[in-house]
Scaffold this motif. Structure first.
Motif, PDB file in Angstrom:
ATOM      1  N   GLN A   1      55.175  48.360  15.529  1.00 40.28           N
ATOM      2  CA  GLN A   1      54.914  48.507  16.842  1.00 40.28           C
ATOM      3  C   GLN A   1      53.401  48.407  16.911  1.00 40.28           C
ATOM      4  O   GLN A   1      52.674  48.858  15.834  1.00 40.28           O
ATOM      5  N   GLY A   2      52.820  48.072  17.900  1.00 38.68           N
ATOM      6  CA  GLY A   2      51.353  47.341  18.175  1.00 38.68           C
ATOM      7  C   GLY A   2      50.524  48.840  18.258  1.00 38.68           C
ATOM      8  O   GLY A   2      49.675  48.915  17.816  1.00 38.68           O
ATOM      9  N   SER A   3      51.201  49.821  19.034  1.00 32.69           N
ATOM     10  CA  SER A   3      50.335  51.050  19.194  1.00 32.69           C
ATOM     11  C   SER A   3      50.380  51.930  18.123  1.00 32.69           C
ATOM     12  O   SER A   3      51.173  52.076  17.131  1.00 32.69           O
ATOM     13  N   LYS A   4      49.277  52.793  18.113  1.00 34.44           N
ATOM     14  CA  LYS A   4      48.951  53.609  17.160  1.00 34.44           C
ATOM     15  C   LYS A   4      49.811  55.119  17.212  1.00 34.44           C
ATOM     16  O   LYS A   4      50.337  55.498  16.433  1.00 34.44           O
ATOM     17  N   ASN A   5      49.473  55.406  18.508  1.00 29.49           N
ATOM     18  CA  ASN A   5      50.244  57.044  18.379  1.00 29.49           C
ATOM     19  C   ASN A   5      51.327  57.446  19.333  1.00 29.49           C
ATOM     20  O   ASN A   5      51.798  58.311  19.539  1.00 29.49           O
ATOM     21  N   ILE A   6      51.788  56.311  19.962  1.00 25.46           N
ATOM     22  CA  ILE A   6      53.058  56.340  20.765  1.00 25.46           C
ATOM     23  C   ILE A   6      54.547  56.602  19.872  1.00 25.46           C
ATOM     24  O   ILE A   6      54.389  55.761  19.016  1.00 25.46           O
ATOM     25  N   ASN A   7      54.967  57.754  20.074  1.00 27.61           N
ATOM     26  CA  ASN A   7      56.282  57.925  19.347  1.00 27.61           C
ATOM     27  C   ASN A   7      57.569  57.336  20.058  1.00 27.61           C
ATOM     28  O   ASN A   7      57.895  58.023  21.080  1.00 27.61           O
ATOM     29  N   TYR A   8      57.895  56.453  19.530  1.00 23.01           N
ATOM     30  CA  TYR A   8      59.213  55.734  20.391  1.00 23.01           C
ATOM     31  C   TYR A   8      60.552  56.319  19.630  1.00 23.01           C
ATOM     32  O   TYR A   8      61.501  55.914  20.040  1.00 23.01           O
ATOM     33  N   ASN A   9      60.466  57.023  18.623  1.00 25.90           N
ATOM     34  CA  ASN A   9      61.650  57.489  17.812  1.00 25.90           C
ATOM     35  C   ASN A   9      62.623  58.131  18.732  1.00 25.90           C
ATOM     36  O   ASN A   9      63.906  57.624  18.699  1.00 25.90           O
ATOM     37  N   PRO A  10      62.269  59.095  19.634  1.00 25.79           N
ATOM     38  CA  PRO A  10      63.308  59.581  20.638  1.00 25.79           C
ATOM     39  C   PRO A  10      64.036  58.592  21.235  1.00 25.79           C
ATOM     40  O   PRO A  10      65.226  58.829  21.425  1.00 25.79           O
ATOM     41  N   SER A  11      63.349  57.584  22.022  1.00 25.06           N
ATOM     42  CA  SER A  11      63.825  56.809  22.800  1.00 25.06           C
ATOM     43  C   SER A  11      64.518  55.553  22.100  1.00 25.06           C
ATOM     44  O   SER A  11      65.742  55.269  22.454  1.00 25.06           O
ATOM     45  N   ILE A  12      64.180  55.296  20.731  1.00 24.35           N
ATOM     46  CA  ILE A  12      64.773  54.364  20.055  1.00 24.35           C
ATOM     47  C   ILE A  12      66.181  55.069  19.538  1.00 24.35           C
ATOM     48  O   ILE A  12      67.350  54.225  19.539  1.00 24.35           O
ATOM     49  N   LYS A  13      66.239  56.414  19.255  1.00 26.56           N
ATOM     50  CA  LYS A  13      67.409  57.142  18.959  1.00 26.56           C
ATOM     51  C   LYS A  13      68.456  56.912  19.891  1.00 26.56           C
ATOM     52  O   LYS A  13      69.620  56.874  19.638  1.00 26.56           O
ATOM     53  N   SER A  14      68.094  57.393  21.183  1.00 31.57           N
ATOM     54  CA  SER A  14      69.003  57.399  22.186  1.00 31.57           C
ATOM     55  C   SER A  14      69.518  55.993  22.606  1.00 31.57           C
ATOM     56  O   SER A  14      70.777  55.693  22.909  1.00 31.57           O
ATOM     57  N   LEU A  15      68.512  54.821  22.169  1.00 31.17           N
ATOM     58  CA  LEU A  15      69.185  53.466  22.555  1.00 31.17           C
ATOM     59  C   LEU A  15      70.257  52.947  21.512  1.00 31.17           C
ATOM     60  O   LEU A  15      71.213  52.233  21.767  1.00 31.17           O
TER      61      LEU A  15
END
Ligand SMILES: Cc1cc2nc3c(=O)[nH]c(=O)nc-3n(C[C@H](O)[C@H](O)[C@H](O)COP(=O)(O)O)c2cc1C
Length: 170
Positions: free
Chosen positions: A132-146
């Motif tokens: 991911q390009g960004s440094k601090n955004i945590n996508y883990n929860p949304s990717i997990k539900s995806l």
């Protein structure tokens, strides 16, 4: 360790074959899978031109899709022990060619409902290799539900995620 050959299917989501995601995947293969007990098939989502699901509902009544372009992937999945999704994050999700493939797995969901068992008898492990390009955004929860519905459909028993951040800043 089991010496039988394990089949790995990699879904590669980046349009670039020499990019951050490719480097992460190659590093993983070199460090963790560098022996002959693995057979690796890489599906380059941008090369496959998989038709998007059109929700025609055909697969609710029949065990196949009106589009034939997923048949090869289907056969690889049936034989697979491990699935790797190696992808950049696009708008907190996957790039659309990869998302099209994942959406088309809906046919297996209907198959499962009709037959009360998955066609994927082999339990599988899933690894997500993300950049991911960004440094601090945590996508883990949304990717997990995806990814959760996909895990149910494909009979995925264990799921791990490695996320490389801050690629915008090299
Ligand atoms: C259309 C598009 C959408 C993107 N959306 C996000 C995003 O939501 N969050 C983020 O952190 N990075 C985002 N990025 C940046 C990519 O995730 C990042 O550059 C990634 O490392 C690219 O991997 P690659 O070089 O292997 O293709 C986006 C990039 C593109 C082109």
């Amino acid at each position: 360790m089991d010496t039988k050959t394990k089949n790995i299917v990699v879904f590669f989501g980046s349009p670039h074959k020499d990019s951050y995601t490719a480097k992460l995947l190659n590093l993983f293969i070199k460090k963790k899978l560098d022996n002959s007990n693995y057979k690796i098939n890489i599906i380059y989502a941008y090369n496959e031109n998989i038709h998007a699901c059109i929700d025609c509902k055909f697969c609710r009544d029949y065990d196949f899709c009106i589009f034939k372009d997923l048949d090869n992937i289907n056969n690889l999945l049936i034989e697979s022990d491990f699935i790797i999704i190696a992808s950049p994050i696009y708008n907190a999700s996957f790039p659309s060619p990869l998302k099209s493939i994942l959406d088309r797995f809906q046919i297996y969901y209907y198959y499962f409902q009709k037959h009360r068992k998955s066609i994927f008898e082999k339990p599988k492990n899933l690894l997500l290799l993300l950049t991911q390009g960004s440094k601090n955004i945590n996508y883990n929860p949304s990717i997990k539900s995806l990814i959760k519905p996909i895990c149910n459909i494909l009979n995925i028993k264990s799921f791990k995620m490695i996320n490389v951040t801050n690629t915008d800043n090299k």
